[in-house]
Design a protein around this motif. Structure first.
Motif, short mmCIF file in Angstrom:
data_model
loop_
_atom_site.label_atom_id
_atom_site.label_comp_id
_atom_site.label_asym_id
_atom_site.label_seq_id
_atom_site.Cartn_x
_atom_site.Cartn_y
_atom_site.Cartn_z
N GLU A 181 -4.76 0.36 -5.21
CA GLU A 181 -5.69 1.43 -5.58
C GLU A 181 -6.84 0.96 -6.48
OE1 GLU A 181 -3.19 4.54 -7.08
OE2 GLU A 181 -2.80 5.34 -5.06
N GLY B 203 0.78 -1.22 0.00
CA GLY B 203 0.00 0.00 0.00
C GLY B 203 0.82 1.27 0.00
N SER C 17 -8.66 -0.81 -0.47
CA SER C 17 -8.03 0.49 -0.19
C SER C 17 -8.72 1.19 0.98
CB SER C 17 -8.10 1.38 -1.43
OG SER C 17 -7.38 0.85 -2.50
#
Length: 376
Positions: A221, A210, A227
């Protein structure tokens, strides 16, 4: 000056992310202090027995190494909003998820960092600035190059070799898709608040997948629910009053996760345990084992996956089994019934060597009974 905890680590560190998110969730009074070269190679090594991060220094001056031990310690001191569920199936599942998140995902995190060159600029900047904070940029870059070389040299030992890239990539996509689907229905792994498995899983997501440019853009993403979970985990305290699933439930959306836990990760640890017992039988009990004792082969994405055998994995799985063995008979029966749904009740009968943690290593206290019988 008010006394507080100090977490020594880096944002780019796999296990620092786990500890950082956990301490935020428990609302511990702490500060994150980047580890410089002297602290890492001298102070931490002297205090804990290993040059490692993260390490938590308590207000009383105790240096606590290993995120599992850090969590155990803080849970005992701050029982509010526990991360270990009170019900048996969720408690055992949480321990298994912790072991899986800590150990199984390491090759994925290292592969997505070191095999995509665009990630290196961020590592070089963060590591160099942390190691030599007052040095000019060219010296910081030189300082960052040393751990980078070491970490790259470790890639084959955790299974990151070209002939295994494809199955690692396919497994990663499949698992991230499964997690994204799960988080579309449930905010955290077991309900509306994070539990131990969330904090273990966030280790690979916070500092690696991440945060590194390539996996962040290509893997995290595009999966909006995953996310969103990661963003919740970065600031988890507001979710501490949420409820876990009722009736000791485990969501069926986690079936792909538990398939990996029981049919990929556990067989790997069984093989590691056999190597560990063999090594201890030859070299003696109650002695610190090497970090790696040969190699083992398990499966990933339905294909053989070979990597180094780290005895530390045995200690992690031992923690989960200890949780089960401490339960009363009725709770044990519930756990067994849940495991049977995955064809995994045999996990409870594993005959592992009994190990003790020694910083980043383990020592064997007792050989498994089946190994002694074979030796006889």
């Amino acid at each position: 000056m008010r006394r507080q905890y100090t977490l020594f680590g880096w944002h780019l560190s796999y296990f620092t992310g786990k500890a950082l998110c956990y301490l935020r969730y428990k609302q511990v009074d702490f500060r994150l202090k980047p580890v410089n070269l002297l602290t890492l190679t001298w102070t931490i090594k002297k205090k804990t027995g290993a040059a490692v991060m993260p390490v938590l220094r308590s207000p009383q001056g105790e240096w606590i190494q290993d995120t599992s031990v850090i969590i155990d310690r803080i849970e005992a001191l701050i029982p509010d909003n526990p991360v270990i569920p009170a019900t048996p199936v969720q408690a055992f599942a949480s321990r298994m998820l912790e072991a899986w998140g800590d150990e199984w995902w390491v090759p994925i995190a290292m592969h997505t960092r070191w095999n995509y060159p665009e990630n290196y600029a961020l590592f070089e900047h963060d590591a160099g600035k942390a190691l030599l904070p007052w040095a000019p940029t060219f010296l910081q870059k030189k300082a960052a190059a040393k751990p980078a070389r070491f970490l790259r040299s470790m890639l084959p030992y955790v299974g990151i070799v070209p002939e295994q890239y494809d199955r690692m990539n396919r497994w990663t996509v499949k698992m991230l898709d499964a997690l994204d689907a799960h988080f579309s229905a449930t905010p955290f792994l077991l309900g509306e608040r994070p539990s131990l498995g969330d904090f273990s899983l966030v280790g690979t997501m916070y500092g690696h997948l991440g945060r590194d440019p390539w996996p962040k853009r290509e893997l995290i993403e595009p999966r909006k629910h995953l996310s969103a979970w990661l963003e919740r985990m970065k600031n988890p305290a507001p979710h501490s009053t949420g409820a876990l699933l009722p009736n000791d439930g485990i969501p069926r959306t986690l079936d792909p996760v538990f398939y990996s836990v029981f049919h990929e990760f556990v067989p790997m640890v069984e093989a590691v345990a056999e190597n560990t017992a063999r090594y201890a039988a030859k070299h003696g009990l109650n002695q610190k084992l090497p970090r790696r004792v040969g190699q083992v082969t398990t499966t990933m994405a339905g294909e053989p996956f070979t990597r180094g055998a780290l005895p530390y994995m045995v200690w992690m799985l031992q923690r989960a089994l200890d949780t089960y063995h401490a339960m009363n008979a009725a709770d044990q029966a519930n756990v067994r019934q849940w495991l049977s749904g995955y064809g995994a009740a045999h996990v409870l009968e594993l005959d592992l060597p009994r190990v003790n943690r020694v910083a980043l290593n383990v020592s064997v206290e007792k050989l498994p009974s089946n190994f002694l019988e074979q030796a006889a």
